[in-house]
Each structure stands twice: as structure tokens, then as C-alpha cells.
Design a protein around this motif. Structure first.
Motif: not given
Length: 284
Positions: A26-33, A35-38, A62-75, A256-257
Motif C-alpha cells: 500500500n504505497a503512498v505517493t504525492n500526486s503533484g499537490d 496537500d493530496t494524500l493517496t 471525506g477530506e481525502n477522497p483518494n484515500v481508503r481506510i479498512d478497519v478490522q477487529t480481532g483484539g 506519509l499517509l
């Protein structure tokens, strides 16, 4: 190995796959801007912390539309293990730092307390620390011995790896082998459902989760500890003795992300989300 039943999946933005990919992909890059997170973050661990992080993740997306956050439980143990093994970018841990954690970085985002719960219709209104210990170790086995009805006590304990178990054992100076449970459960909701359905059960869960359940007319009640009421206000002012930090955990090499999400989770921008979960924001 964690069973599918032990894992809840919080879909934030997209549906998280059942099989986690290594966070190395899950590499994180800057897309030129600047302030943009991807990118995509995989976050696993504590069932106490997960609903809060899920809500923070939605707001962050909502503030970073090019980002996805996946949350899983398990302790909490899973969160730590997944970060160490490179399976997750961030772990969720609902306890403090221990000497065994010196290879990891802990980032507190809120506070929580752990409270003793019984059924709402149980006439017992308080128990001493010694009585709680005796109930959970089997020395007291009938509610009549502590001012309740003549009925056997159903002891609800947490499974190994749950941070609430660790906190409970530490506070009462017990080992898990001393506990004589009638039922062993996983997350807080299982504990609440068990006590809700059994007039003579006793367990312990996150105060935030219990208060939320009480506010939604679930028939349970929190017992005071050392004369201090189990509620969010007393966790916040430091008077409630059985409390803990809620943490995000990383391997110390945040990209960065990852760092941006941690900073956001510790900011005043999420204090309203923390309060809605009945947790206590950090003073910053």
C-alpha cells in the motif's frame, strides 16, 4: 488463528477484503499537490477502538477522497501482531505500553474505563474489590452471599488476548488461571448481550460501550469501583481506578499517509467523534 466469527469488518469507503494484503503493497505517493494524500491503510486490532477508528476513517476519507481506510477487529493482540508482521499499517490497542512493546510506537487517541456490569434487575448495587475477586475466582458462587437473590452467579470472563482481560487481571492482582468462568466471550458486545440475557450474570466491559448500551435501554447496569461511579466523567477526571488509554500502534517507520492519519486521530477535529463513542478526548 483467529476465527471468522472473532473478526468484525468495518468498511470505510470500500468493502474491506476478508484476506488482508500486506501493508507493504500500500504505497503512498504525492500526486503533484503536496496537500493530496493517496493510498490505502489497513488497520486491525481492538474491538473497543475499532468503531471509533472507523468513524475517524470515514471523516478522514471525506477530506481525502483518494484515500481508503479498512478497519478490522480481532483484539489488541492481533493489532500488535499484524503490525509486527507487516500485515497492517496500524494496530488498534486498548491498553497501555508494556516492556514487551519497546519495538513499537504507541499513539494515544482517547481514554476509556473498564466497568463491572450486571443485569439491571439484579438488586445488588455495589461490590467491594475483594467481593469481585472472590466472585471471579469462585470463592463466592451465589448472589445471596453479597446481598442478592438466592441464585448461582454466572461469571463472564474475556478470552485470552483481550486488553480488557489484561486490565481486569492487573487491577485485581489475579492471573487468568485463577478465574473460574461460566462463560468466556470475545468482544464487549458479546459481554453485554450475555449479561443482558442472564439476570444472574456478571462481567466487565468498556465503560463507553456499556454507557451507550444503557442509553439505548439495554437492561444492564455499571457498578461503582471503590465508591467511584463508573462513567465517562470520572474516567476523564482521573478518579475512576480502572481506566486505560486507547492507542494506535505502528512499527516506528510511518509513511506519509500513516502519519497523517495518526495526527488527524489525535487532533481536536475528532473530539466530537470520540465523545459520540462515549470515550474521553485527550487534553491537548
Amino acid at each position: 488463528m483467529i476465527s471468522k466469527k472473532a473478526i468484525q469488518i468495518f468498511s470505510v469507503g470500500i468493502i474491506a477484503p476478508l484476506t488482508l494484503q500486506s501493508c507493504q503493497q500500500n504505497a503512498v505517493t504525492n500526486s503533484g499537490d503536496a496537500d493530496t494524500l493517496t493510498g490505502r491503510l489497513v488497520i486491525t486490532g481492538s474491538s473497543t477502538v475499532a468503531p471509533l477508528v472507523s468513524e475517524i476513517g470515514k471523516q478522514f476519507e471525506g477530506e481525502n477522497p483518494n484515500v481508503r481506510i479498512d478497519v478490522q477487529t480481532g483484539g489488541s493482540s492481533r493489532g500488535i501482531s499484524d503490525v509486527r508482521n507487516g500485515i497492517a499499517d496500524i494496530g488498534m490497542v486498548s491498553r497501555g505500553i508494556t516492556p514487551e512493546d519497546d519495538d513499537l510506537s504507541f499513539h494515544s487517541i482517547a481514554q476509556d474505563g473498564v466497568g463491572i456490569i450486571i443485569h439491571q434487575d439484579n438488586p445488588v448495587d455495589s461490590l467491594s474489590d475483594e467481593q469481585v475477586k472472590q466472585i471471579f475466582t469462585g470463592e463466592i458462587s451465589n448472589w445471596q452471599e453479597v446481598g442478592g437473590e438466592d441464585a448461582p452467579i454466572t461469571v463472564v470472563n474475556k478470552a485470552e488476548g483481550r486488553s480488557t482481560l489484561e486490565l481486569f487481571l492487573d487491577y485485581f492482582a489475579l492471573s487468568n488461571s485463577q478465574i473460574k468462568p461460566s462463560v468466556v466471550i470475545g468482544d464487549n458486545q458479546q459481554g453485554i448481550k450475555t449479561v443482558e440475557g442472564n439476570l444472574f450474570a456478571i462481567g466487565y466491559v468498556s465503560i463507553g460501550t456499556a454507557e451507550f448500551s444503557v442509553s439505548n435501554n439495554v437492561p444492564i447496569k455499571l457498578l461503582p469501583l471503590n465508591g467511584v461511579m463508573a462513567n465517562g466523567d470520572n474516567v476523564a477526571n482521573g478518579s475512576f481506578p480502572l481506566s486505560r488509554p486507547l492507542n494506535l500502534v505502528t512499527n516506528g517507520e510511518e509513511d506519509l499517509l500513516t502519519q497523517a492519519f495518526i495526527n488527524y486521530s489525535q487532533s481536536a477535529e475528532v473530539h466530537d467523534l470520540i465523545k459520540k463513542q462515549d470515550f474521553v478526548p485527550l487534553s491537548r
